[in-house]
Write a protein that holds these residues in place. Sequence first.
Motif, short mmCIF file in Angstrom:
data_model
loop_
_atom_site.label_atom_id
_atom_site.label_comp_id
_atom_site.label_asym_id
_atom_site.label_seq_id
_atom_site.Cartn_x
_atom_site.Cartn_y
_atom_site.Cartn_z
N ASP A 66 0.51 10.82 -13.94
CA ASP A 66 -0.55 11.72 -13.50
C ASP A 66 -1.79 10.95 -13.08
N ASN A 67 -2.13 9.91 -13.83
CA ASN A 67 -3.31 9.12 -13.52
C ASN A 67 -3.17 8.46 -12.15
N PHE A 68 -2.03 7.82 -11.91
CA PHE A 68 -1.80 7.19 -10.62
C PHE A 68 -1.80 8.22 -9.49
N SER A 69 -1.13 9.34 -9.71
CA SER A 69 -1.04 10.35 -8.66
C SER A 69 -2.42 10.84 -8.25
N LYS A 70 -3.29 11.10 -9.23
CA LYS A 70 -4.64 11.59 -8.92
C LYS A 70 -5.45 10.54 -8.18
N ARG A 71 -5.36 9.29 -8.63
CA ARG A 71 -6.15 8.24 -8.00
C ARG A 71 -5.69 7.99 -6.56
N ILE A 72 -4.37 7.91 -6.37
CA ILE A 72 -3.86 7.64 -5.02
C ILE A 72 -4.22 8.80 -4.10
N ALA A 73 -4.07 10.03 -4.61
CA ALA A 73 -4.43 11.20 -3.79
C ALA A 73 -5.88 11.13 -3.36
#
Length: 749
Positions: A66-73
């Motif tokens: 979730d952390n990666f997904s939010k940052r990349i988004a």
Amino acid sequence: MANTRFVPRPRQEEILRYAGGRMAVSAVPGSGKTHILSYLAAKLVATSIDTDQEVLIVTMVNSAVDNFSKRIASFVQAEAGLLPNIGYRVRTLHGLAHDIVRERPGLVGLAEDFSIIDEREATRILTDIVQEWADAHPEALAAYLSDTVPESKLSWIARDPWPKLAQEMATAFIKRAKDLRLTPQALREALGESAHLFPLAQMGLEIYEHYQRGLLYRGAVDFDDLIVLALRALQEDNDLLQRLRHRWPFVLEDEAQDSSELQQEILELLVGPEGNWVRVGDPNQAIHTTFTTANPALLRAFMATPDVTAITMPNSGRSTADIIALANYLVDWTTREHPVAAVRDAFQWQHIEPTPPGDPQPNPTGDGHGIYISPQKHASDAELKAVADSIARWLPAHPDETVAVLVPRNERGSEMADILRRRGIPFVELLRTTTPTRLAAETLAHILDYLADAGSANKLARAFEAWRREELADATLAPRYRALVRWLSRPRPLEDLLWPRLERDMLAEPEGLPAAEGMTTDEARELLTAFRDAVQRWQQATALPVDQLLLTLGQDLFTDAGSLALTHKLATLLRQISDMNPTWRLPELTAELAAIGRNQRQFLGFGDEDTGFEPPRGKVTIATMHRAKGLEWDRVYLVSVNNYDFPSGLPHDTYIAEKWFVRDGLNLPAEALAQLEALVSSYEGYEEGRATLQARLDYVEERLRLLYVGITRARKELWMSWNTGQRTENPAQPAVPLIALQSYMENRT
């Protein structure tokens, strides 16, 4: 790709210049590896892939997904003007394996609608199998029982500690066998052909066989099966492999120090000999190696490969210079001076460096007094009370800062939570289960325990305690309610109390009612009558399915929305357990709730554990040191830094995995794995006890790295303490590295 907000450091710039090939990044704590890996993924999405391709990011836990997904988004949207959630895929290894197997389940012998059992269900299946095996093979315990065990303890050991230890052995054995891609059939053949006796391997094999049959009966696979099947699919279907290589032209791997041989093999296949692979991790933070398949040596070897570009990220803006120096000293002392030379390679020699002048994330400033290592010898409870006293003084003066108590074990965290709750100090938890979940589970379990044994006066009294738990927690009200508890626990025909005939109503007789200070006879009668009415409702509800029974109890026991919601979640869980185990009745289901209440079984409530966690300000975070990885707080308390939780391989140290009732101090899970390795290797030179000694060294190394992780969670202030443990004989001593750190603090200039 224009960027006006993120100013990378020189080493980070080097990473962002990556355009292809193989690269390894060794990132110290607080160096921003998640940020830079997310930014690199966004850059590749914007500049280096086609519309039918994705950048694949593989990480360790769901919260990191979730952390990666939010940052990349955020990066692809703000920096490149692209739509979020397109052009990249973030997965755990299990999630990636599931994606691969779902492409062609029939290829690996699975039905299209195959199911995956989670760790909780797998543990429950294994628990039943191990218990049956232990009951059927009492000679197994006798073969490893210490001759110093009192005869009065034998039945209890056979009933409780031995099955738990057997389950630890079986879990490690099955996981390792699957990592080696060994089926029960292959192991059965190897055991039959061996000229040696391997009793622990025989035990592990028999349980493995029953476990796999249990999965087959359910039409399911577990997470370890899923990884093996994903590898098999890639090896057997070249068209699938080529299709996935095209879909994922860049593979970015986070937490690579925790990679296993299977994970590395899967990613290496997906990347191909000429592919693009970035591996980011920190060998000094490898804290998941004990009885798992994680192996930090794999990342080290990858970094040393000639065709790999190896980069370090040494700068960290997380901590003060003093805390950084303390962490670096632990690495130096271990590497050069640890009293056991065999563990001096626990760390890769690399120092954390403060951020350079002008960095957008400067290190916190300190006054040189931000580290406190307690010299005091604390009893177990006294240590936590001292921590609570310190927090009570510090927290009101720092409402906008973060603080954590980091513990080596979940049980220690539960004890800390109980003390803070009694003191009225606000806190949140990152343990197996949170306090609200444990309290709800304990309350419901006490009621179910009575309903499963309705003739027990003691269990009826405990049900009353659960029913009036709030009054019993009130110091002014508790004495009068304790009098009722004592009265209910007296042996008597309970039907005269709960379902009386008119002429035999125990509550109608004034002389039979309890005398409680501050409560009249009429008040006692009124309260006990209300309790009787509740028990009658509960007993009538036992005819319902277990989830409806639990919801009925919840309506009587709870009024707040949080507890009612948790009851609903627990009810759903028990219904699933009941459906999977049709022969189970209330005693077995109650045991599941009780295990959650004792913090022995993971159960996620409605906190941030599933999706990520942001340390709150003005509240204490209680977490295990393992769960704290990736997080930071302004002030950190590290407790229980003694030679039991952090042994050093010295003669007076004791080890959690070496049970007191097992002869010769053997670590039976380690011995079982050694027998497995000997069984399938060309060299069958198993020697009893050798694996135990090696397991000690491996554990010492892991605990040194865990201490390093704990220290590097602190931004401004760090408190470290130790306790003598629960044993009156051979009490625990301060951990050797704690003594070394204390000496460093005393002698620094």
